[in-house]
Scaffold this active site. Structure first.
Site, PDB file in Angstrom:
ATOM      1  N   ASN A  21      -2.606  36.415  22.827  1.00 18.39           N
ATOM      2  CA  ASN A  21      -1.771  37.346  23.601  1.00 18.39           C
ATOM      3  C   ASN A  21      -1.913  38.739  23.009  1.00 18.39           C
ATOM      4  O   ASN A  21      -2.245  38.878  21.831  1.00 18.39           O
ATOM      5  CB  ASN A  21      -0.298  36.949  23.477  1.00 18.39           C
ATOM      6  CG  ASN A  21       0.084  35.824  24.399  1.00 18.39           C
ATOM      7  OD1 ASN A  21      -0.718  34.962  24.701  1.00 18.39           O
ATOM      8  ND2 ASN A  21       1.327  35.832  24.826  1.00 18.39           N
ATOM      9  N   ARG A  22      -1.581  39.741  23.782  1.00 12.82           N
ATOM     10  CA  ARG A  22      -1.482  41.096  23.234  1.00 12.82           C
ATOM     11  C   ARG A  22      -0.176  41.202  22.460  1.00 12.82           C
ATOM     12  O   ARG A  22       0.878  40.899  22.993  1.00 12.82           O
ATOM     13  CB  ARG A  22      -1.411  42.123  24.356  1.00 12.82           C
ATOM     14  CG  ARG A  22      -2.679  42.298  25.122  1.00 12.82           C
ATOM     15  CD  ARG A  22      -2.505  43.472  26.083  1.00 12.82           C
ATOM     16  NE  ARG A  22      -3.503  43.412  27.139  1.00 12.82           N
ATOM     17  CZ  ARG A  22      -4.765  43.802  27.004  1.00 12.82           C
ATOM     18  NH1 ARG A  22      -5.183  44.288  25.842  1.00 12.82           N
ATOM     19  NH2 ARG A  22      -5.606  43.708  27.996  1.00 12.82           N
TER      20      ARG A  22
END
Ligand code: CTP
Ligand code: CA
Length: 225
Positions: free
Chosen positions: A34-35
């Protein structure tokens, strides 16, 4: 109210914080993630330490400095993060700010997977990761006294946050709008809504450090001494 200098409302408490992304290996050279910069969670860990708590910060791979005065445990995968969280318990307060990858490749290839150049879909099968917050939030024995989750959403913020509060067994969900254009992802500011069984409390846009110290102050005011 914000903490007065020198006030240590979490003295004697153990605060567990998860932060950053997880990396889920595909093969030796690739992963899914994920960011997440880890900034908000690191700021929360620092604020809890400043409030006098003993802090365990379980974090995924990030590129920011560790806060001073916390016990940091670095992990890569969601499964390793869950194991590190369980090893760190018991805790009085647990704050799950990590952006955990929801899925991981079902198998990790021992050698680099080669593309065959035919333009076909990737040879990847994904499987769901454990939900760390829900696992701890629904625990019947050894559950931390106050459990906090985050909800990063691009739409229907409050509906999703209320659903997560119940589904995950949390006492508080800190919801934020991460739509492209909100400028929140990767930035230094955050705009959050605190969602509990009692309702929703919308805070103005603040620096992530300010959100962290207000959040710690807010939690300290709600736990039994
Ligand atoms: N979380 C977790 N373990 C996971 C997924 C999420 O501990 N495997 C935690 C996050 O740290 C956060 C909260 O659960 O505190 C909500 O995460 P979010 O990704 O918003 O919720 P999901 O249940 O994964 O739902 P979705 O991504 O589909 O919105
Ligand atoms: Ca998720």
């Amino acid at each position: 109210a914000l903490l007065a200098p020198g006030e240590r409302p979490l003295a004697g408490k153990h605060v567990l914080v998860t932060a950053g992304p997880t990396h889920e290996p595909i093969d030796p050279v690739r992963y899914i993630a994920n960011r997440s910069s880890g900034r908000q969670g690191f700021a929360i860990a620092a604020a809890a330490a400043k409030a006098g708590a003993r802090v365990t910060l379980v974090h995924g791979p990030v590129a920011i400095p560790l806060p001073a005065g916390v016990t940091a445990v670095g992990v890569e995968t969601a499964r390793a993060m869950l194991a590190a969280v369980e090893a760190a318990l018991p805790a009085d307060i647990a704050i799950f700010s990590a952006a955990v990858a929801d899925w991981r490749p079902a198998t990790e290839a021992s050698g680099k997977i080669k593309k065959d150049g035919s333009g076909q879909v990737a040879p990847l099968t994904m499987t769901e990761n454990p939900d760390i917050l829900a696992t701890i939030g629904h625990r019947t024995s050894g559950r931390p006294g106050f459990v906090v989750g985050f909800a990063a959403e691009t739409d229907a913020l409050l509906d999703h946050a209320r659903a997560k509060l119940a589904r995950k067994g949390a006492d508080l969900i800190v919801a934020n709008d991460v739509s492209p254009g909100s400028g929140i992802m990767g930035g230094t500011e955050n705009e959050v809504v605190l969602v509990t069984d009692d309702g929703a409390d919308r805070w103005p846009r603040l620096g992530k450090d300010e959100v962290a110290s207000r959040l710690i102050d807010w939690i300290a005011g709600r736990i039994t001494p």
